[in-house]
Design an enzyme around this catalytic site. Sequence first.
Site, mmCIF file in Angstrom:
data_model
loop_
_atom_site.group_PDB
_atom_site.id
_atom_site.type_symbol
_atom_site.label_atom_id
_atom_site.label_comp_id
_atom_site.label_asym_id
_atom_site.label_seq_id
_atom_site.Cartn_x
_atom_site.Cartn_y
_atom_site.Cartn_z
ATOM 1 N N TYR A 173 40.997 0.701 -39.075
ATOM 2 C CA TYR A 173 41.743 -0.182 -39.982
ATOM 3 C C TYR A 173 40.861 -1.260 -40.617
ATOM 4 C CZ TYR A 173 45.332 -3.724 -41.186
ATOM 5 O OH TYR A 173 46.117 -4.643 -41.823
ATOM 6 N N LYS A 224 39.944 -3.317 -44.690
ATOM 7 C CA LYS A 224 40.296 -4.710 -44.931
ATOM 8 C C LYS A 224 39.062 -5.548 -45.257
ATOM 9 C CE LYS A 224 44.510 -3.796 -44.600
ATOM 10 N NZ LYS A 224 45.324 -3.855 -45.823
ATOM 11 N N SER A 264 44.365 -8.583 -47.707
ATOM 12 C CA SER A 264 43.469 -8.013 -46.710
ATOM 13 C C SER A 264 44.184 -8.153 -45.372
ATOM 14 C CB SER A 264 42.118 -8.749 -46.719
ATOM 15 O OG SER A 264 41.251 -8.263 -45.715
#
Length: 138
Positions: free
Chosen positions: A19, A23, A5
């Site tokens: 982004y 994650k 992650s």
Amino acid sequence: MVAVSSAAGLLGIFGYSAYAPAKFAVRGLMESLRAELVPHGVHVGVVFPPDVDTPQLAEENRWKPEETRVVGGTNKPLTAEQVAAAIVRGIDQRRFMICPAPGPRALARFGGVLMPFLNREFDRRVRAVHRSTSTTKA
């Protein structure tokens, strides 16, 4: 089984809205897989590295908004070798949350308690950038 992650998977940061959701999703996937596979003796882990000194980070830094820079502070990026060594240690110790640096480790352990304080500090830093920018434009 280990997935990577990011520290951005533990805390939403200004400038990472494209982004960070992916994650955070890696974390959720691995938490679900851990619950499903532990009864079968399968180790599942997820890695939360901070910035890593790679060509990708160098390119990102060329375009990173000032707000993101001030929120992130001046943490020195880890080397890829440091992250790899932390992953191997985490696997050897059968850890679920593998945090190669103190910052992500604190977020992983105390994020719920730290979030209000971190958000307040990050908001203060972003406001300071905006004030600075508006006075230089005037």
